[in-house]
Design a protein around this motif. Structure first.
Motif, PDB file in Angstrom:
ATOM      1  N   CYS A 105       0.836  -1.205   0.000  1.00  0.00           N
ATOM      2  CA  CYS A 105       0.000   0.000   0.000  1.00  0.00           C
ATOM      3  C   CYS A 105       0.870   1.254   0.000  1.00  0.00           C
ATOM      4  CB  CYS A 105      -0.950  -0.010   1.193  1.00  0.00           C
ATOM      5  SG  CYS A 105      -2.269  -1.241   1.028  1.00  0.00           S
ATOM      6  N   LEU A 106       1.971   1.216   0.728  1.00  0.00           N
ATOM      7  CA  LEU A 106       2.900   2.338   0.752  1.00  0.00           C
ATOM      8  C   LEU A 106       3.550   2.525  -0.623  1.00  0.00           C
ATOM      9  CD1 LEU A 106       4.456   4.542   2.334  1.00  0.00           C
ATOM     10  CD2 LEU A 106       6.129   2.772   2.900  1.00  0.00           C
ATOM     11  N   LEU A 107       3.975   1.418  -1.240  1.00  0.00           N
ATOM     12  CA  LEU A 107       4.598   1.497  -2.562  1.00  0.00           C
ATOM     13  C   LEU A 107       3.625   1.991  -3.626  1.00  0.00           C
ATOM     14  CD1 LEU A 107       6.768  -1.743  -2.578  1.00  0.00           C
ATOM     15  CD2 LEU A 107       7.576   0.623  -2.430  1.00  0.00           C
ATOM     16  N   ASP A 108       2.356   1.697  -3.452  1.00  0.00           N
ATOM     17  CA  ASP A 108       1.357   2.185  -4.382  1.00  0.00           C
ATOM     18  C   ASP A 108       1.315   3.711  -4.365  1.00  0.00           C
ATOM     19  OD1 ASP A 108      -0.708   2.015  -6.280  1.00  0.00           O
ATOM     20  OD2 ASP A 108      -2.245   1.949  -4.725  1.00  0.00           O
ATOM     21  N   LYS A 109       1.487   4.289  -3.185  1.00  0.00           N
ATOM     22  CA  LYS A 109       1.447   5.744  -3.035  1.00  0.00           C
ATOM     23  C   LYS A 109       2.804   6.399  -3.304  1.00  0.00           C
ATOM     24  CE  LYS A 109      -2.358   5.573   0.198  1.00  0.00           C
ATOM     25  NZ  LYS A 109      -2.573   4.456   1.069  1.00  0.00           N
ATOM     26  N   GLU A 110       3.879   5.667  -2.998  1.00  0.00           N
ATOM     27  CA  GLU A 110       5.231   6.216  -3.160  1.00  0.00           C
ATOM     28  C   GLU A 110       6.135   5.188  -3.846  1.00  0.00           C
ATOM     29  OE1 GLU A 110       6.790   8.319   0.287  1.00  0.00           O
ATOM     30  OE2 GLU A 110       4.796   8.191   1.202  1.00  0.00           O
ATOM     31  N   PRO A 111       5.927   4.962  -5.152  1.00  0.00           N
ATOM     32  CA  PRO A 111       6.679   3.920  -5.863  1.00  0.00           C
ATOM     33  C   PRO A 111       8.191   4.125  -5.858  1.00  0.00           C
ATOM     34  CG  PRO A 111       5.298   5.197  -7.379  1.00  0.00           C
ATOM     35  CD  PRO A 111       4.971   5.647  -6.004  1.00  0.00           C
TER      36      PRO A 111
END
Length: 99
Positions: A83-89
């Motif tokens: 979920c974090l990577l989705d927002k901050e790839p």
């Protein structure tokens, strides 16, 4: 099958709450929603292969495939990181190099 009274009580309570929500008697604000990451979309956004993602998460390629096909959902820390990577790839490059 032997069912522990505590487990039965928890299941019965959950069923009653679900009925109340369906009837509009209980506010959906009392419902906990768990965000399930769209692993395939995130992987595409990161421009990495299933193998690269599997290595970064220390899981098998089959696990990544299962996540993408929604046969299984990532849990725990993997779910939160996705979920974090989705927002901050851009964080993936830092995350993937940690071994």
């Amino acid at each position: 099958m032997i069912m522990n009274d505590s487990i039965f009580d928890d299941l019965y309570t959950s069923l009653k709450q679900a009925e109340s929500i369906a009837k509009g008697e209980l506010s959906p604000a009392n419902v906990i929603r768990i965000e399930v990451a769209d692993v395939k979309a995130i992987r595409k956004k990161l421009d990495v292969s299933q193998k690269e993602m599997a290595i970064a998460f220390s899981v098998s390629v089959d696990t990544v495939k299962s996540w993408e096909q929604k046969r299984r959902n990532p849990t725990g820390l993997a779910s939160k990181v996705l979920c974090l990577l989705d927002k901050e790839p851009e964080l993936f490059s830092k995350f993937a190099t940690v071994q």
